[in-house]
Scaffold this active site. Structure first.
Site, short mmCIF file in Angstrom:
data_model
loop_
_atom_site.label_atom_id
_atom_site.label_comp_id
_atom_site.label_asym_id
_atom_site.label_seq_id
_atom_site.Cartn_x
_atom_site.Cartn_y
_atom_site.Cartn_z
N LYS A 175 0.89 -1.17 0.00
CA LYS A 175 0.00 0.00 0.00
C LYS A 175 0.93 1.22 0.00
CE LYS A 175 -2.85 3.25 1.27
NZ LYS A 175 -1.88 4.31 0.85
N GLU A 250 8.22 2.00 11.61
CA GLU A 250 9.28 3.03 11.57
C GLU A 250 8.57 4.38 11.51
OE1 GLU A 250 11.14 5.83 10.76
OE2 GLU A 250 11.60 5.10 8.73
N CYS A 284 12.95 10.87 7.82
CA CYS A 284 12.70 10.47 9.21
C CYS A 284 13.92 10.72 10.08
CB CYS A 284 12.32 9.00 9.25
SG CYS A 284 13.43 7.94 8.33
N GLU A 385 7.88 16.44 15.41
CA GLU A 385 8.48 16.27 14.09
C GLU A 385 7.82 17.22 13.09
OE1 GLU A 385 7.70 12.62 11.75
OE2 GLU A 385 9.86 12.47 11.52
O1 TXE Z 1 1.71 9.94 7.15
P1 TXE Z 1 0.79 8.68 7.41
P2 TXE Z 1 1.52 11.20 6.16
C1 TXE Z 1 5.45 11.84 9.31
C2 TXE Z 1 5.77 13.30 9.08
C3 TXE Z 1 4.59 13.78 8.31
C4 TXE Z 1 3.47 12.97 8.90
C5 TXE Z 1 2.23 12.83 8.06
O2 TXE Z 1 5.86 13.96 10.32
O3 TXE Z 1 4.35 15.14 8.50
O4 TXE Z 1 4.06 11.71 9.11
O5 TXE Z 1 2.54 12.22 6.81
C6 TXE Z 1 -1.06 5.09 5.22
N1 TXE Z 1 -4.17 2.45 8.34
N2 TXE Z 1 6.12 10.98 8.36
O6 TXE Z 1 0.13 11.76 6.28
O7 TXE Z 1 -0.63 9.06 7.59
C7 TXE Z 1 -0.98 6.19 4.20
O8 TXE Z 1 -1.90 5.97 3.16
C8 TXE Z 1 -3.19 2.03 7.53
C9 TXE Z 1 7.27 10.28 8.85
O9 TXE Z 1 1.96 10.82 4.81
O10 TXE Z 1 1.43 7.95 8.53
C10 TXE Z 1 0.48 6.08 3.78
O11 TXE Z 1 0.64 5.02 2.86
N3 TXE Z 1 -2.46 2.84 6.76
C11 TXE Z 1 7.64 9.17 7.96
C12 TXE Z 1 1.19 5.71 5.09
O12 TXE Z 1 0.16 5.18 5.93
C13 TXE Z 1 -2.73 4.16 6.81
C14 TXE Z 1 7.54 9.39 6.52
C15 TXE Z 1 1.85 6.88 5.81
O13 TXE Z 1 0.89 7.87 6.05
C16 TXE Z 1 -3.74 4.67 7.63
C17 TXE Z 1 6.37 10.15 6.15
C18 TXE Z 1 -4.47 3.75 8.42
N4 TXE Z 1 -5.44 4.13 9.27
C19 TXE Z 1 5.72 10.92 7.06
N5 TXE Z 1 -3.77 6.02 7.48
C20 TXE Z 1 8.90 8.47 8.34
N6 TXE Z 1 8.84 7.64 9.39
O14 TXE Z 1 9.90 8.58 7.67
C21 TXE Z 1 -2.81 6.33 6.59
N7 TXE Z 1 -2.18 5.21 6.17
#
Ligand code: TXE
Length: 492
Positions: A175, A250, A284, A385
């Site tokens: 996904k 992560e 990250c 963050e």
């Molecule tokens: O993250 P999400 P987003 C952090 C960073 C950023 C924030 C939001 O601070 O500002 O996250 O980013 C899927 N069940 N990082 O909105 O929501 C979603 O479709 C299952 C840190 O992009 O966590 C996507 O594929 N899956 C990070 C993935 O989760 C779900 C890198 C990440 O989305 C879901 C990016 C659910 N209920 C952002 N809801 C790092 N660790 O490096 C969403 N998703």
């Protein structure tokens, strides 16, 4: 605009709803591709296909060496198409072409490494304390894995999950982030070309809220491997707990980059700038808290500002560009929101501090590289963050205080230490609560080295030999070679 259907059971298919959503180019702020908008029905179809492939058909019949060969072939195909895949990622997430093509040139190593490991996972014969039994262990694949990735490094983050999962013998439903789905849909063509049987790798696209819970709560799913926000990670962990699914999470961080007065200052300035402005801070492991020893604070800051001010912003597809746009509109607004918070908290703005209006930034979602000094570690700008080009500079007196500030946070993903004192390097690496500590360098990763978080930065490790065990479970087999089957009411 090109349309990208999803990939289930070896076929490119439309979503059950027949709907599509736009994928945006952050440099123009305009849509450039359309992606199939999945829902719970699509998630169910994909998991069932992965489950069928896991239990019947050619995949479970392959030997571990044959799985390894397929992974090798996949690595070769990614290497062949690295430039094309890197360019697609730059169009989708706005990160620099040099960064994305560099990543894609490196991604094959995960497939080679775990492909090589596939047939080196061995159980053991246990020299039992009991006569008349032969006892050995087997390492068996968990089953269907859901791999959920973020937008900042789509195919790299995917390789960290997919390569060990396939090497272990699992099947996978991918996904990708709704902001950057295209590269996974191109990549999966290479999975097919490499010769993986249908259903072994599937891609479901769509919004997290529509397909996420349907995947993570699915009874046929054994494990979830996730990179993303801590909020979504927590929700996934709660869902997984209900049916005892395994997780690897992560979840980002707020990493300290610590400079002592005995450091090579120019190297440390480069390390600090790369720690926060490379990838426009959307990583990250961003070194978003710069801890400076007070004796070098002013001179260091002056050098850092001088270097950061030379950063060339603009088209991420241009090799000259050093700072690109923010990947998506919600993230752009989030970054600007944190800049306002920092100003209101009383942090001192040293450069940047708002949207970039330079002509070379066009209509894209650009934020000026921003530095705040005089930050107190209790402020939100030091604790939360941002995931953008925003640096918080914090002063410290001595080693004790540096450790206290570094660890006074709920995250623990990475940390940098800049010092010429070898004893201090060891002491700091021991005392800092983080999954990775870099000494006199920053932002280095390898397929051979475990990566993951302490505290709220996550659960489990990716890369390195042990990562494959996160996709395996151990079975203990007892063979009676002559022991009497005596009293049925006592433990043997
Ligand atoms: O993250 P999400 P987003 C952090 C960073 C950023 C924030 C939001 O601070 O500002 O996250 O980013 C899927 N069940 N990082 O909105 O929501 C979603 O479709 C299952 C840190 O992009 O966590 C996507 O594929 N899956 C990070 C993935 O989760 C779900 C890198 C990440 O989305 C879901 C990016 C659910 N209920 C952002 N809801 C790092 N660790 O490096 C969403 N998703």
């Amino acid at each position: 605009m090109q349309k990208y259907p999803m990939y289930i059971d070896g076929r490119f298919v439309d979503s059950a709803s027949g709907q599509w959503f736009d994928s945006f180019n952050p440099y123009t702020g305009k849509p450039w591709a359309q992606v199939a908008q999945g829902n719970a029905e699509d998630a169910d179809r994909a998991v069932k296909a992965a489950h069928k492939a896991f239990t019947t058909g050619p995949w479970p019949q392959l030997t571990a060496s044959q799985r390894g060969m397929l992974l090798h072939r996949l690595g070769d195909l990614v290497a062949r198409d690295a430039n094309k895949l890197g360019e697609l990622e730059t169009r989708d997430n706005g990160k620099l072409i040099a960064e994305m093509q560099g990543q894609l040139n490196y991604v094959p190593q995960w497939y080679y490494y775990f492909g090589g490991l596939a047939d080196k996972i061995q159980g053991s014969v246990i020299p039992l304390d009991k006569k008349g039994y032969f006892n050995f262990t087997r390492h068996e694949p968990l089953g269907v894995v859901v791999a959920i990735t973020a937008w900042n490094s789509p195919l790299l983050l995917l390789a960290w999950k997919l390569a060990p999962a396939l090497a272990a013998g699992c099947t996978v439903v991918i996904k990708p982030s709704e902001f950057t789905s295209v590269s996974a849909l191109e990549f999966v063509k290479l999975v097919e070309e490499a010769g993986f049987p249908p259903g072994v790798v599937n891609v479901v696209t769509g919004f997290g809220k529509d397909v996420g819970p349907a995947l993570t709560g699915h009874p046929l799913v054994a494990k979830i491997a996730f990179t993303g926000s801590d909020a979504t990670g927590r929700a996934i962990n709660e869902t997984a707990a209900k049916s005892f699914k395994r997780v690897t999470l992560e979840l980002g961080g707020k990493s300290p980059n610590i400079v002592f007065d005995d450091a090579k200052i120019d190297d440390a300035v480069n390390g600090a700038v790369s720690g926060i402005f490379a990838a426009t801070g959307q990583t990250c492991i961003a070194g978003s808290r710069l801890l400076l020893q007070e004796s070098i604070h002013d001179v260091f800051l002056e050098k850092l500002l001088a270097l950061a001010k030379t950063a060339r912003m603009g088209d991420p597809l241009s090799k000259e560009t050093q700072v690109g746009p923010i990947t998506n509109m919600p993230q752009y607004e989030k970054v600007l929101g944190y800049i306002d918070i920092a100003k209101k908290e009383g942090a001192q703005l040293m450069m940047g501090g708002g949207p970039a209006t330079r002509p070379e930034c066009g209509t894209g979602w650009f934020v000026e590289p921003t530095v705040f000094s005089g930050v107190n570690n209790k402020m939100r700008i030091a604790q939360e963050e941002v995931f953008g080009p925003v640096l918080s500079v914090i002063k410290f007196k001595d080693e004790e205080e540096a450790v206290a500030i570094a660890n006074d946070i709920r995250f623990g993903l990475g940390a940098g230490v800049w010092t010429s004192d070898i004893g201090r390097a060891f002491r700091m690496s021991e005392r800092i609560q983080a999954g990775t500590v870099w000494v006199n360098t920053y932002r280095a990763v390898s397929y051979m080295s475990p990566f993951g978080g302490y505290k709220d930065s996550g659960i489990g490790r990716e890369s390195g030999i042990d990562a494959i065990h996160q996709y395996l479970q151990v079975k203990s087999v007892w063979i009676n070679t002559g022991a009497a089957t005596g009293n049925p009411f006592v433990l043997r």
